[in-house]
Design an enzyme around this catalytic site. Structure first.
Site, PDB file in Angstrom:
ATOM      1  CG  ASP A  47      34.839  47.286  34.371  1.00 43.99           C
ATOM      2  OD1 ASP A  47      34.022  46.706  35.108  1.00 43.99           O
ATOM      3  OD2 ASP A  47      35.972  46.823  34.084  1.00 43.99           O
ATOM      4  CG  ASP A  91      36.687  44.391  39.961  1.00 43.97           C
ATOM      5  OD1 ASP A  91      37.034  45.087  40.927  1.00 43.97           O
ATOM      6  OD2 ASP A  91      35.747  43.583  40.004  1.00 43.97           O
TER       7      ASP A  91
END
Ligand SMILES: [Mg+2]
Length: 180
Positions: A17, A19
């Site tokens: 991922d 952020d």
């Protein structure tokens, strides 16, 4: 928790991922331009180690700020070009970045927890084996995404969620330290 027992080699793929995992996350807001993108501590060093262990590293990121008109595909490309070049300067490599620009309310299979971005990566890199893949994320949707695709899942958060996670860490660097 058992990541220290995993025997990762070049046939493995790491899904990350973005952020809250690679860069500082702004709760309720978005990284809209390169100046907003701030690497979390130790991330470049961690990715350099991952690059020596895994065959491929892929970023999968939900970016509904595009559908909301807050930034453009071109803005996002500039952010990702910056991210990738900084990682390469530190000795690491991101092989591909996939993003889902759809709004949450569209229920697109491309948006995590849907596995559309995992399938897109497998289409581009047919050698990807989800049983030899790891997903690292900081939200439940990341964990559902990885679990649904058949990956091992590493949770970078303190909260309790309804998914059986394989490992929990506070940072990418801590996960990197657990791998041989
Ligand atoms: Mg996140």
């Amino acid at each position: 928790m058992n990541a220290s027992k995993w025997v990762v080699d070049k046939s493995w793929t790491l899904f990350l991922d973005r952020d809250g995992v690679i860069n500082v996350r702004f709760p309720g807001d978005y990284v809209k331009r390169v100046e907003d993108f701030e690497f979390l501590p130790g991330v470049k060093q961690a990715i350099a180690k991952f690059s020596s262990l895994f065959g491929r590293i892929v970023v999968v990121t939900n970016q509904q700020g595009i559908a909301r008109g807050l930034y453009s595909h071109e803005d996002l490309k500039a952010i990702h070009d910056h991210m990738q070049s900084e990682i390469e300067k530190a000795g690491g490599k991101i092989d591909a970045v996939y993003y889902a620009p759809q709004r949450d309310s569209e229920n697109s299979p491309m948006r995590k927890p849907g596995i559309g971005m995992a399938l897109a990566a497998k289409k581009d890199f047919p050698e990807i084996d989800f049983s030899k893949s790891v997903m690292v994320g900081d939200s439940e949707s990341d964990m559902v995404f990885g679990k649904s695709a058949g990956m091992r899942i590493v949770f970078l958060a303190d909260e309790e969620i309804g998914v059986d996670i394989d490992e929990r860490v506070d940072s990418l660097l801590e996960f990197a330290a657990k791998l041989r």
